[in-house]
Design an enzyme around this catalytic site. Structure first.
Site, PDB file in Angstrom:
ATOM      1  N   CYS A 126       1.782  -7.277   0.730  1.00 23.45           N
ATOM      2  CA  CYS A 126       1.025  -6.261   1.828  1.00 23.45           C
ATOM      3  C   CYS A 126       0.862  -7.744   2.601  1.00 23.45           C
ATOM      4  O   CYS A 126       1.395  -8.440   2.998  1.00 23.45           O
ATOM      5  CB  CYS A 126      -1.073  -6.521   1.221  1.00 23.45           C
ATOM      6  SG  CYS A 126      -1.098  -5.273  -0.386  1.00 23.45           S
ATOM      7  N   CYS A 179       3.157  -1.730  -0.303  1.00 23.93           N
ATOM      8  CA  CYS A 179       1.676  -1.541  -0.706  1.00 23.93           C
ATOM      9  C   CYS A 179       1.054   0.185   0.450  1.00 23.93           C
ATOM     10  O   CYS A 179       1.870   0.186   1.196  1.00 23.93           O
ATOM     11  CB  CYS A 179       0.379  -2.223  -0.507  1.00 23.93           C
ATOM     12  SG  CYS A 179      -0.860  -1.736  -0.285  1.00 23.93           S
ATOM     13  N   CYS A 206      -4.604  -6.648   4.455  1.00 24.15           N
ATOM     14  CA  CYS A 206      -4.852  -5.747   3.542  1.00 24.15           C
ATOM     15  C   CYS A 206      -6.311  -5.362   3.288  1.00 24.15           C
ATOM     16  O   CYS A 206      -6.640  -6.229   2.599  1.00 24.15           O
ATOM     17  CB  CYS A 206      -3.673  -5.157   2.665  1.00 24.15           C
ATOM     18  SG  CYS A 206      -4.001  -4.199   1.333  1.00 24.15           S
ATOM     19  N   CYS A 235      -1.464  -0.664   2.641  1.00 22.70           N
ATOM     20  CA  CYS A 235      -1.450  -0.846   4.555  1.00 22.70           C
ATOM     21  C   CYS A 235      -0.442  -0.847   4.908  1.00 22.70           C
ATOM     22  O   CYS A 235       0.010  -1.321   5.690  1.00 22.70           O
ATOM     23  CB  CYS A 235      -1.760  -2.591   4.336  1.00 22.70           C
ATOM     24  SG  CYS A 235      -0.728  -3.850   3.078  1.00 22.70           S
TER      25      CYS A 235
HETATM   26 ZN   LIG Z   1      -2.255  -3.346   0.833  1.00 22.31          ZN
END
Ligand SMILES: [Zn+2]
Length: 377
Positions: free
Chosen positions: A43, A74, A47, A77
């Site tokens: 991330c 992820c 995030c 994000c």
């Molecule tokens: Zn994330």
């Protein structure tokens, strides 16, 4: 294993990056990434996902490093893609280019489709990013294109010749004979200010444009260029008058463009010189929109001196900035044109031109309104 877990947690807790993750610090985005062992996902620091347990967290300097270590980006994000704000900026830029390059004004639906978004979402994004609605941007773009047309060196020649503009250098060739001296030597009185000037031809006859260091200080019109120069000299008896160079001719072309099409506005600073009373009158004149008129008594009312009608008329007559201070928009109470410092015929031509431009604009606005109903705020 407990010991190792505690050690791993301590490593994370001691890393200053962890505080940025807990704070969801957007300013840290791009400077590092964090991965979570249990989910196999990495991330951005900011995030919005629920914070992981510190013992499961690893830090990486770049997204490729995290991926090399076996982590997936992820979905929330999107750390492998440009930042959300960056992606929005790119989308808005794509939309702007699309608007600029379309020959006809595109509808909101067309623009949104071009960047692959819903109309609603696109409108919101565009407004949030640029501060303008797509429709306002379209309008501004249209005005900019017109101004650019008048400002471009190569195209200006066409605009100039269409307007009957003759390079002022030709005027200078004969000026020496007319005046017995070159314009740059043409001085009178003291030298407290330098005023650059040029004389051109426009559809209203000869036009003189002069500027001080502060801004445009005179826009004068007449049939006789020699008279214009005398007029300038009388208005600024203590200034040094300097004949224009090439860069100044660009400015003159801009002023001529504005006189030919006042609806474009004049984006040049003005050096307005007059008594406090005159300045008030002139300020009131500048509030009369193009395409409409006001009477001398209305202006007198507006400045809070309803009895000063004659003085208002005199202030109009003393105006040195034709069209920029639109004294031509002041008429008698019965609607008659009455006098104009630069001739009633010019006043009539200016007012006709403006009312034509106004009705064209109104027509266009109606068309745009019906074209882009969805573009409303
Ligand atoms: Zn994330």
């Amino acid at each position: 294993m407990d010991e190792t877990t505690a050690e791993r947690a301590a490593t994370t807790l001691n890393n200053p990056r962890w505080q940025k993750v807990l704070a969801r610090d957007t300013t840290a985005d791009g400077t590092f990434y964090y991965a979570v062992r249990t989910t196999g996902v990495y991330c951005r620091p900011s995030c919005g996902a629920r914070p992981a347990r510190p013992e499961n967290v690893l830090f990486y300097n770049t997204a490729p490093e995290a991926e090399e270590a076996g982590f997936r980006p992820c979905k929330r994000c999107k750390p492998d893609q440009p930042h959300l704000a960056e992606r929005h900026r790119i989308l808005v830029e794509q939309a702007c280019r699309f608007i600029e390059q379309s020959s006809a004004a595109p509808t909101l639906a067309q623009i949104a489709a071009h960047v692959g978004m819903s109309e609603h979402h696109f409108h919101r994004l565009f407004k949030a990013t640029t501060g303008l609605t797509p429709k306002a941007y379209l309008t501004a773009q249209h005005q900019r294109a017109l101004k650019e047309y008048l400002g471009q060196q190569n195209k200006i020649t066409d605009a100039i010749y269409a307007a009957g503009y003759i390079s002022s250098s030709r005027f200078y060739e004969t000026a020496e004979q007319v005046l017995g001296m070159t314009p740059s030597n043409y001085k009178k009185g003291g030298q407290d200010t330098e005023i650059r000037f040029a004389i051109a031809e426009c559809s209203l006859g000869s036009i003189l444009v002069a500027s001080s260091a502060k801004g445009v200080c005179a826009i004068l019109m007449d049939d006789d260029p020699e008279f214009l120069l005398r007029d300038l000299q009388d208005r600024f008896p203590r200034s040094t008058l300097i004949g224009a160079d090439v860069t100044y001719e660009r400015l003159v072309a801009q002023v001529v463009g504005f006189v030919e099409a006042p609806q474009l506005g004049l984006n040049l600073p003005l050096d307005v010189r007059g008594t406090a009373f005159q300045q008030r009158v002139w300020q009131a004149l500048r509030h009369i929109p193009y395409g409409s008129t006001a009477s001398y008594s209305e202006i007198a009312e507006k400045i809070g001196m309803p009895k000063a009608v004659r003085a208002v008329a005199q202030a109009c007559g003393a105006n040195a900035l034709a069209v920029a201070i639109p004294c031509h928009r002041v008429v008698r109470t019965d609607g008659a044109l009455s006098g104009y410092r630069w001739g009633v015929e010019r006043k009539r031509l200016l007012l006709d031109k403006e009312s034509q431009a106004r009705s064209r604009k109104d027509q266009q606005a109606n068309q745009e309104e019906s074209q882009s109903e969805n573009c409303k705020e």
